[in-house]
Design an enzyme around this catalytic site. Structure first.
Site, PDB file in Angstrom:
ATOM      1  N   ARG A  52       0.780  -1.162  -0.299  1.00 37.42           N
ATOM      2  CA  ARG A  52       0.084   0.089   0.399  1.00 37.42           C
ATOM      3  C   ARG A  52       1.216   1.426  -0.254  1.00 37.42           C
ATOM      4  O   ARG A  52       0.674   2.417  -0.562  1.00 37.42           O
ATOM      5  CB  ARG A  52      -1.133   0.265   1.083  1.00 37.42           C
ATOM      6  CG  ARG A  52      -1.818  -1.381   1.211  1.00 37.42           C
ATOM      7  CD  ARG A  52      -2.873  -0.930   2.533  1.00 37.42           C
ATOM      8  NE  ARG A  52      -1.105  -1.233   3.744  1.00 37.42           N
ATOM      9  CZ  ARG A  52      -1.741  -1.146   4.742  1.00 37.42           C
ATOM     10  NH1 ARG A  52      -2.700  -1.069   5.627  1.00 37.42           N
ATOM     11  NH2 ARG A  52      -0.303  -1.245   5.752  1.00 37.42           N
ATOM     12  N   HIS A 181      10.789 -22.563   5.827  1.00 38.37           N
ATOM     13  CA  HIS A 181      12.316 -21.751   5.214  1.00 38.37           C
ATOM     14  C   HIS A 181      13.283 -22.557   5.714  1.00 38.37           C
ATOM     15  O   HIS A 181      13.889 -22.967   4.942  1.00 38.37           O
ATOM     16  CB  HIS A 181      12.678 -20.206   5.416  1.00 38.37           C
ATOM     17  CG  HIS A 181      12.982 -19.814   6.629  1.00 38.37           C
ATOM     18  ND1 HIS A 181      12.060 -19.525   7.418  1.00 38.37           N
ATOM     19  CD2 HIS A 181      14.767 -19.987   7.499  1.00 38.37           C
ATOM     20  CE1 HIS A 181      12.770 -19.533   8.357  1.00 38.37           C
ATOM     21  NE2 HIS A 181      14.045 -19.126   8.938  1.00 38.37           N
ATOM     22  N   LYS A 185      17.273 -25.180   3.989  1.00 33.35           N
ATOM     23  CA  LYS A 185      18.735 -24.590   4.938  1.00 33.35           C
ATOM     24  C   LYS A 185      19.568 -25.570   4.137  1.00 33.35           C
ATOM     25  O   LYS A 185      19.182 -27.083   4.450  1.00 33.35           O
ATOM     26  CB  LYS A 185      18.540 -24.566   6.234  1.00 33.35           C
ATOM     27  CG  LYS A 185      17.990 -23.079   6.742  1.00 33.35           C
ATOM     28  CD  LYS A 185      17.937 -23.234   8.470  1.00 33.35           C
ATOM     29  CE  LYS A 185      17.147 -22.246   8.872  1.00 33.35           C
ATOM     30  NZ  LYS A 185      17.934 -21.060   8.772  1.00 33.35           N
ATOM     31  N   GLU A 219      18.076 -19.365  19.839  1.00 30.14           N
ATOM     32  CA  GLU A 219      17.828 -17.642  19.211  1.00 30.14           C
ATOM     33  C   GLU A 219      18.360 -16.533  20.234  1.00 30.14           C
ATOM     34  O   GLU A 219      17.843 -16.788  21.741  1.00 30.14           O
ATOM     35  CB  GLU A 219      16.700 -16.713  18.021  1.00 30.14           C
ATOM     36  CG  GLU A 219      16.310 -18.146  17.030  1.00 30.14           C
ATOM     37  CD  GLU A 219      15.137 -16.569  16.250  1.00 30.14           C
ATOM     38  OE1 GLU A 219      15.206 -16.197  16.032  1.00 30.14           O
ATOM     39  OE2 GLU A 219      13.845 -17.205  17.195  1.00 30.14           O
ATOM     40  N   ASP A 238       5.097 -20.222  16.498  1.00 26.70           N
ATOM     41  CA  ASP A 238       6.227 -19.566  15.518  1.00 26.70           C
ATOM     42  C   ASP A 238       7.007 -20.569  14.950  1.00 26.70           C
ATOM     43  O   ASP A 238       7.241 -20.694  14.342  1.00 26.70           O
ATOM     44  CB  ASP A 238       6.235 -18.526  16.681  1.00 26.70           C
ATOM     45  CG  ASP A 238       7.421 -17.736  15.176  1.00 26.70           C
ATOM     46  OD1 ASP A 238       7.304 -17.623  14.142  1.00 26.70           O
ATOM     47  OD2 ASP A 238       8.680 -17.398  15.807  1.00 26.70           O
ATOM     48  N   HIS A 243       9.360 -25.182  12.127  1.00 23.49           N
ATOM     49  CA  HIS A 243      10.558 -26.114  11.931  1.00 23.49           C
ATOM     50  C   HIS A 243      11.096 -26.689  12.678  1.00 23.49           C
ATOM     51  O   HIS A 243      11.110 -28.157  12.058  1.00 23.49           O
ATOM     52  CB  HIS A 243      11.383 -24.123  12.060  1.00 23.49           C
ATOM     53  CG  HIS A 243      11.257 -23.427  11.981  1.00 23.49           C
ATOM     54  ND1 HIS A 243      10.291 -23.086  10.663  1.00 23.49           N
ATOM     55  CD2 HIS A 243      10.951 -21.981  11.371  1.00 23.49           C
ATOM     56  CE1 HIS A 243       9.977 -21.721  10.294  1.00 23.49           C
ATOM     57  NE2 HIS A 243      10.716 -20.847  10.884  1.00 23.49           N
ATOM     58  N   LYS A 343      14.234 -17.484  22.459  1.00 19.89           N
ATOM     59  CA  LYS A 343      14.171 -16.597  21.977  1.00 19.89           C
ATOM     60  C   LYS A 343      14.990 -15.795  23.528  1.00 19.89           C
ATOM     61  O   LYS A 343      15.140 -16.209  24.104  1.00 19.89           O
ATOM     62  CB  LYS A 343      13.171 -14.967  21.539  1.00 19.89           C
ATOM     63  CG  LYS A 343      12.375 -15.763  20.498  1.00 19.89           C
ATOM     64  CD  LYS A 343      12.285 -14.544  19.864  1.00 19.89           C
ATOM     65  CE  LYS A 343      11.290 -14.811  17.777  1.00 19.89           C
ATOM     66  NZ  LYS A 343      12.511 -15.062  17.243  1.00 19.89           N
TER      67      LYS A 343
HETATM   68  P1  NDP Z   1       5.430  -6.842   7.773  1.00 25.66           P
HETATM   69  O1  NDP Z   1       4.303  -6.403   8.606  1.00 25.66           O
HETATM   70  O2  NDP Z   1       7.102  -6.850   8.386  1.00 25.66           O
HETATM   71  O3  NDP Z   1       5.207  -6.439   6.201  1.00 25.66           O
HETATM   72  C1  NDP Z   1       3.555  -6.539   6.218  1.00 25.66           C
HETATM   73  C2  NDP Z   1       4.020  -6.738   4.271  1.00 25.66           C
HETATM   74  O4  NDP Z   1       2.400  -6.161   4.126  1.00 25.66           O
HETATM   75  C3  NDP Z   1       3.804  -5.307   3.726  1.00 25.66           C
HETATM   76  O5  NDP Z   1       4.622  -4.831   2.782  1.00 25.66           O
HETATM   77  C4  NDP Z   1       3.057  -4.253   3.922  1.00 25.66           C
HETATM   78  O6  NDP Z   1       3.086  -3.060   2.874  1.00 25.66           O
HETATM   79  C5  NDP Z   1       1.657  -5.477   3.664  1.00 25.66           C
HETATM   80  N1  NDP Z   1       0.588  -4.775   3.929  1.00 25.66           N
HETATM   81  C6  NDP Z   1      -0.100  -4.447   4.771  1.00 25.66           C
HETATM   82  N2  NDP Z   1      -1.456  -4.369   4.853  1.00 25.66           N
HETATM   83  C7  NDP Z   1      -2.034  -4.338   3.052  1.00 25.66           C
HETATM   84  C8  NDP Z   1      -3.730  -4.522   1.766  1.00 25.66           C
HETATM   85  N3  NDP Z   1      -4.248  -4.225   3.027  1.00 25.66           N
HETATM   86  N4  NDP Z   1      -2.825  -4.472   0.740  1.00 25.66           N
HETATM   87  C9  NDP Z   1      -1.108  -4.304   0.807  1.00 25.66           C
HETATM   88  N5  NDP Z   1      -0.111  -4.405   1.517  1.00 25.66           N
HETATM   89  C10 NDP Z   1      -0.691  -4.985   2.638  1.00 25.66           C
HETATM   90  O7  NDP Z   1       5.624  -8.591   7.626  1.00 25.66           O
HETATM   91  P2  NDP Z   1       6.843  -9.771   7.519  1.00 25.66           P
HETATM   92  O8  NDP Z   1       7.300  -9.016   6.269  1.00 25.66           O
HETATM   93  O9  NDP Z   1       7.075  -9.913   8.703  1.00 25.66           O
HETATM   94  O10 NDP Z   1       6.236 -10.941   7.263  1.00 25.66           O
HETATM   95  C11 NDP Z   1       5.097 -11.267   6.396  1.00 25.66           C
HETATM   96  C12 NDP Z   1       5.079 -12.457   6.474  1.00 25.66           C
HETATM   97  O11 NDP Z   1       5.760 -13.349   6.578  1.00 25.66           O
HETATM   98  C13 NDP Z   1       4.069 -13.296   7.833  1.00 25.66           C
HETATM   99  O12 NDP Z   1       2.924 -14.157   7.372  1.00 25.66           O
HETATM  100  C14 NDP Z   1       5.163 -13.133   8.516  1.00 25.66           C
HETATM  101  O13 NDP Z   1       4.378 -14.536   9.604  1.00 25.66           O
HETATM  102  C15 NDP Z   1       5.215 -13.977   7.425  1.00 25.66           C
HETATM  103  N6  NDP Z   1       6.939 -14.714   8.072  1.00 25.66           N
HETATM  104  C16 NDP Z   1       7.817 -13.283   8.789  1.00 25.66           C
HETATM  105  C17 NDP Z   1       9.143 -13.555   9.266  1.00 25.66           C
HETATM  106  C18 NDP Z   1      10.311 -12.523   9.448  1.00 25.66           C
HETATM  107  O14 NDP Z   1      11.250 -12.617   9.322  1.00 25.66           O
HETATM  108  N7  NDP Z   1       9.675 -10.856   9.386  1.00 25.66           N
HETATM  109  C19 NDP Z   1      10.169 -14.845   9.740  1.00 25.66           C
HETATM  110  C20 NDP Z   1       9.196 -16.046   9.083  1.00 25.66           C
HETATM  111  C21 NDP Z   1       7.991 -15.354   8.557  1.00 25.66           C
HETATM  112  P3  NDP Z   1       2.595  -1.602   3.337  1.00 25.66           P
HETATM  113  O15 NDP Z   1       2.516  -1.297   4.491  1.00 25.66           O
HETATM  114  O16 NDP Z   1       3.364  -0.691   2.717  1.00 25.66           O
HETATM  115  O17 NDP Z   1       1.109  -1.840   2.234  1.00 25.66           O
HETATM  116  C1  BG6 Z   2      10.962 -17.567  12.171  1.00 21.93           C
HETATM  117  C2  BG6 Z   2       9.963 -17.132  12.832  1.00 21.93           C
HETATM  118  O1  BG6 Z   2      10.214 -18.226  11.268  1.00 21.93           O
HETATM  119  O2  BG6 Z   2      11.798 -18.189  12.403  1.00 21.93           O
HETATM  120  C3  BG6 Z   2      11.409 -16.046  13.551  1.00 21.93           C
HETATM  121  O3  BG6 Z   2       8.551 -15.958  12.775  1.00 21.93           O
HETATM  122  C4  BG6 Z   2      12.524 -16.727  13.922  1.00 21.93           C
HETATM  123  O4  BG6 Z   2      10.436 -15.696  14.838  1.00 21.93           O
HETATM  124  C5  BG6 Z   2      13.061 -17.425  12.017  1.00 21.93           C
HETATM  125  O5  BG6 Z   2      13.436 -15.764  14.190  1.00 21.93           O
HETATM  126  C6  BG6 Z   2      14.028 -18.450  12.456  1.00 21.93           C
HETATM  127  O6  BG6 Z   2      14.897 -18.090  11.341  1.00 21.93           O
HETATM  128  P1  BG6 Z   2      16.523 -18.263  11.673  1.00 21.93           P
HETATM  129  O7  BG6 Z   2      16.394 -18.606   9.975  1.00 21.93           O
HETATM  130  O8  BG6 Z   2      17.082 -17.053  11.774  1.00 21.93           O
HETATM  131  O9  BG6 Z   2      16.807 -19.754  12.637  1.00 21.93           O
END
Ligand code: NDP
Ligand code: BG6
Length: 491
Positions: A52, A181, A185, A219, A238, A243, A343
């Site tokens: 967005r 993910h 690995k 972690e 989580d 994992h 964690k």
């Molecule tokens: P973030 O909150 O950082 O990112 C969410 C994204 O969704 C942003 O790009 C946001 O962009 C977009 N977004 C939110 N609402 C809308 C909307 N209505 N329309 C379009 N885009 C939207 O989340 P993460 O990147 O941390 O996580 C993403 C997914 O990956 C989740 O399911 C999480 O559980 C999973 N995950 C994350 C990990 C991590 O290390 N971060 C590890 C493993 C899994 P904007 O605000 O610009 O719209």
């Molecule tokens: C993600 C979890 O799936 O794996 C995080 O949502 C966690 O909480 C991460 O930190 C750990 O991944 P890695 O590859 O760094 O061990």
């Protein structure tokens, strides 16, 4: 089918929902950049970021330039490759909850129906259904389309099934790629190679020879700005549901008849289904929940869980879990599998420890009284290695045995940049190889084992025990394993 394939890909459009998010900038975009540098992406392969935030493509690239540079080391960054990579990138502002908002995406994809089309959902799970409906209503799903979903898929078995039902209204099962993910690995795949590429281990891989198995994903980081998400989720959902259980099943599965996706996944699911259920008081006796309080590392103090952003002061969410699991099968009957994750633990360490049984009758004296038997230690993080602990005669006159390690350090052997797990997984989605992704029934079986544990915690109001940040977790986790005369491997 090739697990580690170097073939170039078909032309593709990789639509990255959540292109401005944490995961995209830290892992997904760098992973695609590295594959670009390895010349594995076809000339006609586009990355279409969607979110967005109010950018056009040029402004997004500028933003990306600054953000991504923080996550690629100087050593691995090449300016001209990066500029070339950026030519693949487009950005569209779309609110995925608004069906009318997809028009710019429709225009961008028009005329490219024969290309592989990936919808990668790096967004909160609550948006999965909006996106599925949105791309379907906009007529964007082609026969060569795939959808990739980030974990966690749902909060329990029922919600995962609901998401899966909605997905399968738009995509067939072979178009759905559920990401864990850890399966990308290197060492996880090496576990398959070790077990099924060597005749040596198979006769040992059973309850007659193995005393216990320990799997640790520790972690040192805390919740890192993801407090809102984490507090609703906790370590069981989580890390354990996905994992940890994936490591467990790969370690414990029977040899598949081939490396074909379904042959591997058929064997994995048998292990999930054979896990002895942990319900009621049994779940309480075989589990430990923990939550970190303020502590310190060598580089300074860190705050406790309650002090992190977006964490309510009365939160009872666990940041640590330890479990004792058993697998009801001929191979594993009676072997305890100790699992733990947390964690803010002492260090970032992911390892699998297989403790073999002691010799039945010792003719030697040992300095340690054979207190630690032969061990196979498969380390995934921070460095990737496989070590075997054996006893040898110590140099000198006496016949005294002492333990030593046979070491295989992957850095020394391969001397290559350590790949981000996503590099392989993203290419596998584009390539259409589902081996390293979770099938619907696998996700359901994993939740089916997890749900009763969480229900028992609620029923018995089993609150987390506190542990100091920078340690190996609550004392109760040591008690869980020491009941059987064992201890966690913390070398
Ligand atoms: P973030 O909150 O950082 O990112 C969410 C994204 O969704 C942003 O790009 C946001 O962009 C977009 N977004 C939110 N609402 C809308 C909307 N209505 N329309 C379009 N885009 C939207 O989340 P993460 O990147 O941390 O996580 C993403 C997914 O990956 C989740 O399911 C999480 O559980 C999973 N995950 C994350 C990990 C991590 O290390 N971060 C590890 C493993 C899994 P904007 O605000 O610009 O719209
Ligand atoms: C993600 C979890 O799936 O794996 C995080 O949502 C966690 O909480 C991460 O930190 C750990 O991944 P890695 O590859 O760094 O061990």
């Amino acid at each position: 089918m090739n697990l580690i394939s170097n073939d170039k890909l078909q032309p593709f459009d990789f639509v990255l929902f959540g292109g401005t998010g944490d995961l995209s900038v830290r892992k997904l975009i760098p992973a695609l950049y590295f594959r670009h540098c390895e010349n594995q992406l076809p000339d006609d392969g586009r990355i279409i970021a969607v979110a967005r935030s109010d950018y056009d493509t040029e402004a997004f690239k500028q933003w990306l330039n600054e953000e991504v540079r923080q996550h690629i080391s100087d050593e691995d960054f090449n300016e001209s490759d990066w500029l070339e990579f950026l030519q693949r990138v487009l950005y569209f502002k779309v609110d995925v909850t608004n069906v009318e908002s997809y028009q710019s995406l429709v225009d961008a994809l028009a005329g490219r129906e024969s290309h592989v089309r990936v919808f990668y959902l790096s967004v909160a799970p609550s948006l999965f259904t909006h996106i599925t409906k949105g791309v379907q209503a906009a007529g964007l799903i082609t026969p060569t389309s795939r959808v990739a979903l980030e974990k966690p898929l749902g909060r329990d078995r029922q919600s995962a099934e609901d998401i899966n039902d909605k997905l399968s209204a738009a995509f067939s099962e072979d178009q759905i790629y559920r990401i864990d993910h850890y399966l990308g690995k290197e060492t996880v795949q090496n576990l398959l190679a070790l077990r099924f590429g060597n005749a040596l281990f198979e006769p040992l891989w059973r309850s007659e020879r193995i005393n216990d198995v320990q799997i640790t994903i520790a972690e040192s980081l805390g919740v890192e700005g993801r407090g809102g998400f984490y507090d609703q989720t906790g370590a069981l959902r989580d890390m354990v549901q996905n994992h940890l259980l994936q490591l467990l099943v790969i370690l414990a599965m029977e040899p598949p008849v081939s490396i074909d996706p379904d042959a591997v996944r058929d064997e994995k699911i048998k292990v999930l289904r054979a896990l002895k259920p942990l319900t009621g008081i049994d779940a309480i006796e075989n589990s430990v929940r923990g939550q970190y309080k303020a502590g310190a590392y060598v580089d300074g103090p860190v705050q406790g869980y309650f002090d992190e952003k977006d964490i309510p002061a009365d939160s009872t969410t666990e940041t640590f879990v330890a479990l004792r699991a058993e697998i009801a099968s001929w191979r594993w009957e009676g072997v305890p599998f100790f699992l733990r994750t947390g964690k803010r633990m002492e260090s970032k360490t992911t390892e699998i420890v297989i403790n073999f049984k002691k010799v039945p009758h010792s003719i030697f004296e040992t300095a340690d009284g054979f207190s630690t038997p032969n061990q196979l230690i498969i380390r995934l993080q921070p460095e990737e290695s496989i070590r075997m602990r054996i006893y040898v005669k110590a140099w000198g006159d006496d016949i005294q045995l002492q333990p030593v390690f046979l070491n295989l350090d992957f850095n020394d052997v391969f001397q290559k940049r350590k790949m981000i797990a996503y590099e392989r997984l993203l290419l596998d989605v584009i390539r259409g190889n589902p081996t390293l992704f979770m099938r619907r029934d696998e996700v359901a079986a994993a939740w089916a084992w997890i749900d009763p544990i969480r229900e028992a915690w609620e029923q018995y109001q089993y609150s987390p025990k506190s542990y100091t940040a920078g340690t190996w977790g609550p004392a109760a986790a040591n008690a869980l394993i020491s009941k059987e005369g064992l201890h966690w491997n913390e070398d």
